[in-house]
Design an enzyme around this catalytic site. Structure first.
Site, PDB file in Angstrom:
ATOM      1  N   GLY A 104      46.391  10.047  18.889  1.00  0.00           N
ATOM      2  CA  GLY A 104      45.702  10.482  20.101  1.00  0.00           C
ATOM      3  C   GLY A 104      44.442   9.684  20.385  1.00  0.00           C
TER       4      GLY A 104
ATOM      5  N   HIS B 187      51.130  14.144  14.640  1.00  0.00           N
ATOM      6  CA  HIS B 187      50.733  15.079  13.568  1.00  0.00           C
ATOM      7  C   HIS B 187      50.261  16.425  14.097  1.00  0.00           C
ATOM      8  CE1 HIS B 187      46.159  14.802  13.382  1.00  0.00           C
ATOM      9  NE2 HIS B 187      46.429  13.809  14.201  1.00  0.00           N
TER      10      HIS B 187
ATOM     11  N   THR C 286      53.225  -4.591  14.468  1.00  0.00           N
ATOM     12  CA  THR C 286      54.584  -4.239  14.021  1.00  0.00           C
ATOM     13  C   THR C 286      54.781  -2.729  14.097  1.00  0.00           C
ATOM     14  OG1 THR C 286      54.673  -6.160  12.582  1.00  0.00           O
ATOM     15  CG2 THR C 286      56.154  -4.333  12.027  1.00  0.00           C
TER      16      THR C 286
ATOM     17  N   CYS D 196      32.750  17.075  12.225  1.00  0.00           N
ATOM     18  CA  CYS D 196      33.119  15.682  12.443  1.00  0.00           C
ATOM     19  C   CYS D 196      33.672  15.145  11.130  1.00  0.00           C
ATOM     20  CB  CYS D 196      31.943  14.866  12.956  1.00  0.00           C
ATOM     21  SG  CYS D 196      30.525  14.909  11.891  1.00  0.00           S
TER      22      CYS D 196
HETATM   23  N1  PLP Z   1      42.473  14.723  21.387  1.00  0.00           N
HETATM   24  C1  PLP Z   1      42.422  15.991  20.978  1.00  0.00           C
HETATM   25  C2  PLP Z   1      42.306  17.089  21.974  1.00  0.00           C
HETATM   26  C3  PLP Z   1      42.463  16.278  19.614  1.00  0.00           C
HETATM   27  O1  PLP Z   1      42.396  17.555  19.193  1.00  0.00           O
HETATM   28  C4  PLP Z   1      42.550  15.214  18.683  1.00  0.00           C
HETATM   29  C5  PLP Z   1      42.536  15.465  17.225  1.00  0.00           C
HETATM   30  O2  PLP Z   1      41.985  16.423  16.759  1.00  0.00           O
HETATM   31  C6  PLP Z   1      42.632  13.901  19.181  1.00  0.00           C
HETATM   32  C7  PLP Z   1      42.584  13.697  20.538  1.00  0.00           C
HETATM   33  C8  PLP Z   1      42.768  12.747  18.250  1.00  0.00           C
HETATM   34  O3  PLP Z   1      44.112  12.597  17.852  1.00  0.00           O
HETATM   35  P1  PLP Z   1      44.507  11.774  16.536  1.00  0.00           P
HETATM   36  O4  PLP Z   1      44.075  12.585  15.369  1.00  0.00           O
HETATM   37  O5  PLP Z   1      45.994  11.622  16.637  1.00  0.00           O
HETATM   38  O6  PLP Z   1      43.815  10.462  16.633  1.00  0.00           O
END
Ligand code: PLP
Length: 366
Positions: free
Chosen positions: A68, A187, A224, A302
């Site tokens: 994400g 995940h 990759t 954090c």
């Molecule tokens: N966006 C939201 C709303 C999230 O809750 C998170 C992770 O907690 C992320 C983005 C980041 O995703 P990733 O852990 O796959 O980088």
């Protein structure tokens, strides 16, 4: 130990584990032209098709990324330059850190974006990129993304949606939402960490890559392919926990603990609740519950593990309580016994910590 921190990471689903194990035996790089490479490519493209179908985009518009955070950063990197960036006040740091100095789209007390503000702001005709999440990671509050997309389109703005917490828990379809791009992460869906997708609508501008590398993913993301992770991701597409069961368990927690629940009055994810305990720091609550055998999180931990006051709860107008709330997020495999045990532990914890913090206050007051 009972795991009630699904919004940090869902437990890996057995389907994902099996698909990862099978893909680990695949020899070859999907970018190679020989037979083994073509075999690996078939696994990659089957996974892409499953993901595209689930999220309402063309196969070619699924861009595999590391998760994400990267999908959000890629969207801002691609669409931000030359545009004013408008970011929801309760967005995840994946968005906030990628758009320093962005204009903040305020939310109301329930944590829902102020679309009146957005309408007025976009009316000035400035080219803009709006970033609005579908579901909040701390409160579960859902944003009116369909309405925001209509506003953006009416004013020629682009909309990027962080659907990391929503995917796998509710219908997420790029066409139905009307956004230009969308971030998902395996995940958070019971798949493996380290893989996600950045999904592009047919009319999204062709993006400049954040990572160019060897030109994979149609030149949109080099590197990759992580085939075992991609296969594990595809294996969880279409799996969804019974959301009404999760909502009933969440409601049971809220009713039994009697906690203050920011965002309760808004539409929310079924699995998420945010419980504020007046006068008791969130990290003290998390530690006490951990010792009692329950893994939950402070709203805004954090990666260093330090707890700050939650910017999400602050944006919703909470004062000191922004540092006094924990997040309970029920995983797909949660049991009733875990929920009942949590309720008992929470009540014990709140009595003990309240007494202690009152004693402390009495000791320091003049
Ligand atoms: N966006 C939201 C709303 C999230 O809750 C998170 C992770 O907690 C992320 C983005 C980041 O995703 P990733 O852990 O796959 O980088």
């Amino acid at each position: 130990m009972h795991y009630l921190d699904a919004n940090a990471s869902e437990p890996l689903r057995p389907e994902a584990k099996a698909a990862i194990a099978a893909a680990l035996d695949i020899v070859g790089n999907p970018s190679s032209v020989h037979g083994p490479g073509r075999g690996a490519r078939r696994v990659l493209e089957d996974a892409r098709a499953a993901i595209a179908g689930r999220f309402g985009v063309h196969d070619k518009d699924v861009v595999f990324v590391s998760g994400g955070t990267e999908a959000d950063a890629a969207a801002i990197h691609a669409f931000g330059p030359g545009r004013r960036i408008i970011v929801g006040a309760t967005e995840h740091d994946a968005i906030r850190a990628a758009a320093p100095g962005a204009t903040i789209l305020p939310v109301d007390k329930a944590g829902v974006a102020d679309l009146g503000w957005l309408r007025v702001t976009l009316a000035d005709g400035q080219p803009s990129l709006v970033c609005l999440m579908l579901a909040n990671n701390e409160t579960g509050v859902l944003q009116p993304v369909v309405e925001a997309a209509a506003l953006c389109r009416a004013h020629g703005a682009l909309l990027h949606v962080d659907a990391v917490q929503a995917a796998g828990r509710m219908d997420v379809d790029v066409r139905a939402l009307g956004c230009h791009s969308l971030a998902v992460s395996a995940h958070k869906m019971g798949g493996p960490p380290g893989i996600g997708a950045w999904l592009l609508a047919p009319d999204a501008p062709e993006p400049a890559p954040l990572i160019a590398g060897g030109g994979q993913e149609r030149g949109r993301r080099g590197g990759t392919h992580a085939l075992p992770a991609i296969a594990g991701f595809a294996a969880v597409i279409g799996l969804r926990a019974d959301q009404s069961r999760l909502a009933a368990l969440r409601d049971r927690i809220e009713a039994a603990t009697g906690a203050i629940v920011p965002g309760r009055e808004a539409p929310r994810l079924a699995n998420t609740t945010c419980l504020a305990l007046e006068g008791v720091r969130a990290d003290a609550q998390v530690i006490a519950l951990d010792l009692a055998g329950f893994a939950v999180s402070a709203g805004a931990a954090c990666s260093s593990g330090k707890v700050r006051e939650s910017h999400v709860l602050q944006a919703m107008g909470l004062g000191a309580q922004a540092g006094q709330a924990i997040r309970v997020s029920l995983p797909w495999n949660v049991t009733e016994a875990a929920v009942d045990g949590f309720i008992a532990a929470y009540i014990r914890m709140s009595e003990t910590l309240r007494v202690r913090s009152n004693r402390l206050l009495q000791a320091v007051s003049p």
